[in-house]
Motif scaffolding. Sequence first.
Motif, short mmCIF file in Angstrom:
data_model
loop_
_atom_site.label_atom_id
_atom_site.label_comp_id
_atom_site.label_asym_id
_atom_site.label_seq_id
_atom_site.Cartn_x
_atom_site.Cartn_y
_atom_site.Cartn_z
N THR A 143 0.83 -1.20 0.00
CA THR A 143 0.00 0.00 0.00
C THR A 143 0.87 1.25 0.00
O THR A 143 1.78 1.38 0.82
N GLN A 144 0.61 2.15 -0.94
CA GLN A 144 1.31 3.43 -0.98
C GLN A 144 0.30 4.56 -0.94
O GLN A 144 -0.70 4.54 -1.67
N THR A 145 0.53 5.54 -0.08
CA THR A 145 -0.41 6.64 0.08
C THR A 145 0.28 7.97 -0.15
O THR A 145 1.51 8.09 -0.03
N ALA A 146 -0.50 8.97 -0.50
CA ALA A 146 0.03 10.32 -0.73
C ALA A 146 -1.09 11.33 -0.53
O ALA A 146 -2.27 11.02 -0.73
N SER A 147 -0.72 12.55 -0.13
CA SER A 147 -1.65 13.66 0.00
C SER A 147 -1.24 14.77 -0.93
O SER A 147 -0.05 14.95 -1.22
#
Length: 483
Positions: A220-224
């Motif tokens: 899982t990779q997240t970004a804002s």
Amino acid sequence: MKKGGGVMKAVWIALLYVCLFGLSIYVYSTQLNGPDADLHQRLLPVEIKTVKAGTSKNELKEIVLDAGKDGDVLSIAGMQHSQGGQTMYPNGIMIDMKPYNQIIEVDEDAKTVTVQSGARWADIQEAINPYGLSLKVSQSQNIFTVGGSLSVNAHGLDIRNGGLSDTVLSMRLMNADGEILQLSTSENSELFSAVLGGYGLFGIILDVTLQLTDDELYETQTASMPYSAYPSYFKQQVQNDPDAKMHLARISIAPDSFMEDMYAITYKSAKDQNLLPEHQKLKTENLVAVPKFFLGLSRINDAGKDNFWKAQKTYTKQINGNLVSRNNVMRSDSEFMEYDNSRKTEILQEYFVPVDQFEDYIPALKTVLEANPDFNLLNVTIRYVEQNDNAVLSYAKEDMFSLVLLINQGTDAESIQATQDVVRQMIDVTLAHNGSYYLPYFGYPTKAQMKEAYPRTEEFFDLKDRFDPEHRFMNLFYEEYRP
């Protein structure tokens, strides 16, 4: 402090189900046990004649032929989650397809599965998971029936395999004469493209053969980011990365960052696939009370929306790097989304806008929403939908971003009218940006809006009249939008 930390950890774990899976569901309808059929959102009461079901094609054929003899109209229902009247018709017979739910065959070598149309996606996952196989495409919730999902031409989180209809190798359809027809891109192809996204108007989907793929371990990779940066982020970090397999994003509905702030979650192939067996057990949803509480706060006031958004943003940082199997990404229940209020209900809207229009579209949509401060928007989930024209009523005329809006509204006539006014304004904005909207939801859009969003509308209804000239299969969607 340790005790408090444990409580907060439980809260964050529960929020995972909200942040990743829960808010893009299809709103429940009641189970129908008699002649009074009333959709759970209480916006469309319909009195039907009776409900019938069959566990074999012969039993279903008998229902169809008896209806022909008696002059009865048939409508078809799976889990009854379509909100726009597609599963019922006044004084008609509703065919409940849920008992027709067998997994017929899993072909491990060909990577296919053949199922009866009343089977749920959860049933299929349980059947194929032991073989290390996975669905190519399914909705983000696994509670729907296969026939229902095909009838609304559903899509999901996968960004590499097109829409759900792209994974259908063949299916069998029972028409109004009780005949069974084989449908595929090469056999009865015209009818095949009408039945996909055909809302049950052409007959009963009996069984379906789906192309599968391998289960896989994802990281899982997240970004804002601000909304203006999202299209370039998606193209560079997701679309152009062959390891990126599934993706979703959310845009803020909190007043402090309304339609400005975003976060994205991408599932990429993990480097060490040998760890897959440790993550292949199919998960079940738990800790329902906590996410239900947080969502409840979001319904009430602006402070609830702000706090909920901050919690989601914080959690996306915590899940970065987590490992999860493909089957489990595609597996989520929605019990915590059940909502019971005597004066209010919840509906969905879904709008599709070309990727290159997104940056201009969001401010235009925001203008409509800010001009209607009483419109209680609870969530906007964003997905990617590849261009797809294999259904007559295809919504993705080019590569699109899909925006799924969850809306809380009153059930009185004044509230229904107010929601209709805002929905029509949002659709006009979407059409102005060369977009379209999803058809299964409550009939707020006008006929003119449907015709603009779906240029083949007249062709669709002409095909209906040609393949079912007696109009044996009917629903309120047909009544509302036929030319």
